[in-house]
Design an enzyme around this catalytic site. Structure first.
Site, PDB file in Angstrom:
ATOM      1  N   ARG A  75      -5.280  -9.466  -4.013  1.00 15.20           N
ATOM      2  CA  ARG A  75      -4.428  -9.861  -2.900  1.00 15.20           C
ATOM      3  C   ARG A  75      -5.203  -9.638  -1.600  1.00 15.20           C
ATOM      4  O   ARG A  75      -5.528  -8.502  -1.250  1.00 15.20           O
ATOM      5  CB  ARG A  75      -3.136  -9.028  -2.888  1.00 15.20           C
ATOM      6  N   HIS A 119      -0.870 -11.294   7.727  1.00 10.47           N
ATOM      7  CA  HIS A 119      -0.957  -9.838   7.677  1.00 10.47           C
ATOM      8  C   HIS A 119      -1.332  -9.375   9.086  1.00 10.47           C
ATOM      9  O   HIS A 119      -2.387  -8.794   9.319  1.00 10.47           O
ATOM     10  CB  HIS A 119      -1.968  -9.385   6.620  1.00 10.47           C
ATOM     11  N   GLU A 164       5.097  -7.337   5.343  1.00 16.15           N
ATOM     12  CA  GLU A 164       5.867  -6.321   6.063  1.00 16.15           C
ATOM     13  C   GLU A 164       6.384  -6.762   7.426  1.00 16.15           C
ATOM     14  O   GLU A 164       5.956  -6.235   8.472  1.00 16.15           O
ATOM     15  CB  GLU A 164       5.014  -5.054   6.226  1.00 16.15           C
ATOM     16  N   ASN A 292       5.840  -3.204  -0.720  1.00 16.56           N
ATOM     17  CA  ASN A 292       4.817  -2.197  -0.440  1.00 16.56           C
ATOM     18  C   ASN A 292       5.520  -0.853  -0.393  1.00 16.56           C
ATOM     19  O   ASN A 292       6.474  -0.668   0.355  1.00 16.56           O
ATOM     20  CB  ASN A 292       4.128  -2.475   0.896  1.00 16.56           C
ATOM     21  N   TYR A 294       4.984   3.398  -0.182  1.00 16.86           N
ATOM     22  CA  TYR A 294       4.098   4.533   0.064  1.00 16.86           C
ATOM     23  C   TYR A 294       4.797   5.885  -0.024  1.00 16.86           C
ATOM     24  O   TYR A 294       4.236   6.847  -0.509  1.00 16.86           O
ATOM     25  CB  TYR A 294       3.424   4.403   1.437  1.00 16.86           C
ATOM     26  N   GLU A 363       1.496  -3.338  -2.609  1.00 13.83           N
ATOM     27  CA  GLU A 363       0.663  -2.268  -2.055  1.00 13.83           C
ATOM     28  C   GLU A 363       1.236  -0.932  -2.485  1.00 13.83           C
ATOM     29  O   GLU A 363       2.451  -0.735  -2.451  1.00 13.83           O
ATOM     30  CB  GLU A 363       0.648  -2.254  -0.512  1.00 13.83           C
TER      31      GLU A 363
HETATM   32  C1  FCB Z   1       0.716  -1.018   5.086  1.00  9.92           C
HETATM   33  C2  FCB Z   1      -0.113  -2.202   5.527  1.00  9.92           C
HETATM   34  C3  FCB Z   1      -1.541  -2.131   5.078  1.00  9.92           C
HETATM   35  C4  FCB Z   1      -2.103  -0.731   5.185  1.00  9.92           C
HETATM   36  C5  FCB Z   1      -1.195   0.265   4.524  1.00  9.92           C
HETATM   37  C6  FCB Z   1      -1.694   1.678   4.539  1.00  9.92           C
HETATM   38  O1  FCB Z   1       1.802  -0.870   5.941  1.00  9.92           O
HETATM   39  O2  FCB Z   1       0.445  -3.394   5.030  1.00  9.92           O
HETATM   40  O3  FCB Z   1      -2.279  -3.075   5.819  1.00  9.92           O
HETATM   41  O4  FCB Z   1      -2.347  -0.418   6.512  1.00  9.92           O
HETATM   42  O5  FCB Z   1       0.072   0.213   5.127  1.00  9.92           O
END
Ligand code: FCB
Length: 456
Positions: A75, A119, A164, A292, A294, A363
């Site tokens: 990607r 992006h 995002e 995405n 985290y 992500e």
């Molecule tokens: C996300 C972004 C990516 C990267 C990660 C850590 O929000 O999409 O580009 O910066 O965080």
């Protein structure tokens, strides 16, 4: 027996401005990130994406690296200002040629290219005309999406319109920590709508282009949100954070309606009512949704229990009235708490609204202060642990019958981490920015082994 279906997609992810460099080559025009990064104080280490990982000149090598890691999808994002240097009108063929070569290089090595069209690198001339605060930018995006898709649909079958939109709207136009660095309060909610409209119009235009076996979708960042206590105030904090962070994006796309409480909170009910016709485009069926993921947020309301003027709720990335509470969980180098089970929560959010709709984690990853050791290896044990825990969570979502169909590790390599510049490393491959030397970290090999094991 593998915990993942045989056709589960295993990938790595990057984005154009974070890795390509070559910002003035082959006719590329300036983007809002070139402007923002050049603004003193905007990026912590004063760096820019001017050279980044020099990927523009290292496509062969970087794709070969992915093949070594055994992934089956890549990607990346297409830089709008490489294709349309001023945002609309004149097409730069050399820009399209670069992405054709990238896609072909992937295909030659058995890697399926997945392109993200936006992006975050909006052409600067479009920002000068209002950026995402203007409806015209949604139309300009649809034009860009249509022509780029038409030019490359023979080599690229997987397309993501936006990455995002929450970040573009609230970090770009809310608190201004990302390009274009504007603090527009409620205007950031308007930006969110224009981004979603751009997604919808772009999707329609790409569908109209046809093409063989095209999979079209959108990537959102979702927040798993939990209350700090069972108080009424903390429940209200969850409603607000979930509203602006998740429902403002998921509901219009998957259910065709904006969340009324969020519009009321932000004082935008009338503004949205005038644009109700846009929902048909915004909710046009997607083939998949990218998430995405985290971290998870644990939130509390204001200490005095009084939520300030809700129409100012967007002044600070959507949650001026909401406090994020430290739960004591371990944190990455970004200060983000590690909560693998939040990954299951966010997949469930899509599953509840659109059962059976394929979901991909587009992500997931973690930053750590990595160093190449004297023996030439990068022993990033923390990243290995983070990766394995999140793959376990992905397996759990699959096991619970959710339509999770793929996982893309962020990131293939260390890169320009937006407002943090080169100070944060997310790669499973280490990059020495002086020499552009790539070194596969232990997490890279661990990912290779995990993918091989999952394939059985
Ligand atoms: C996300 C972004 C990516 C990267 C990660 C850590 O929000 O999409 O580009 O910066 O965080």
């Amino acid at each position: 027996m593998s915990r993942f279906p045989a056709d589960f997609v295993w990938g790595t992810a990057t984005a154009a401005y974070q890795i390509e460099g070559a910002v003035a080559e082959d006719g590329r025009g300036p983007s809002i990130w070139d402007t923002f990064a050049a603004t003193p104080g905007a990026v912590v280490d004063g760096s820019t994406g001017e050279v980044a990982c020099d990927h523009y000149h290292r496509v062969e090598q970087d794709v070969a690296l992915m093949q070594q890691l055994g992934v089956d999808a890549y990607r990346f994002s297409i830089a709008w200002p490489r294709v349309l240097p001023t945002g609309t009108g004149q097409v730069e063929q050399r820009g399209l040629d670069f992405y054709r070569r990238l896609a072909e290089t992937c295909l030659d090595r058995g890697i399926t290219p997945w392109a993200t069209l936006y992006h975050w690198d909006l052409p600067q001339p479009l920002e000068d005309r209002g950026g995402w605060l203007s409806r015209d930018t949604a139309e300009a995006f649809a034009e860009y999406a249509a022509l780029t898709h038409d030019a490359l649909k023979d080599v690229i079958g997987h397309w993501i319109t936006l990455n995002e939109p929450w970040c573009s709207a609230f970090l770009g136009y809310g608190n201004g920590v990302h390009a274009p660095g504007r603090t527009e309060g409620v205007g950031s909610v308007h930006a969110a709508h224009h981004l979603l409209l751009g997604h919808g119009l772009g999707l329609q235009a790409m569908r109209a282009n046809g093409g063989h076996d095209q999979q079209l979708g959108l990537t959102v960042n979702l927040y798993s949100v939990r209350p700090a206590s069972d108080s009424v105030v903390d429940a209200e904090a969850v409603r607000r954070q979930d509203g602006l962070g998740n429902r403002l994006f998921l509901d219009p796309v998957l259910t065709g309606a904006y969340p009324a409480d969020v519009l009321a909170d932000t004082g935008t009910t009338d503004w949205f009512a005038e644009r109700a016709d846009d929902l048909a485009a915004i909710s046009a069926p997607v083939d998949f949704l990218g998430i995405n993921y985290y971290s998870r947020h644990t939130v509390a309301g204001p200490e005095d229990g009084v939520f300030a003027d809700p129409t100012r709720a967007t002044a600070s990335w959507g949650s001026e009235n909401v406090r994020t509470v430290d739960t004591g969980a371990a944190k990455t180098d970004m200060g983000w708490e590690i909560h693998p089970d939040g990954l299951v929560d966010v997949v469930a959010m899509v599953h509840e609204r659109a059962p059976g709709l394929p979901v991909h984690i587009t992500e997931n990853g973690s930053a750590w202060p990595d160093e190449v050791g004297p023996d030439g290896t990068v022993a990033d044990h923390d990243r290995v642990a983070y990766l394995q825990a999140h793959l376990d969570a992905a397996a759990q979502a699959v096991g619970q019958g959710m339509a999770l169909r793929g996982y893309f590790c962020w990131s293939l390599m260390d890169n320009f981490e937006w407002a943090f510049g080169y100070s944060k490393r997310f790669g499973i491959v280490h990059v020495d920015y002086e020499t552009q030397q790539r070194t596969v970290k232990q997490s890279g090999w661990a990912y290779r082994d995990a993918v091989a094991a999952a394939r059985g």
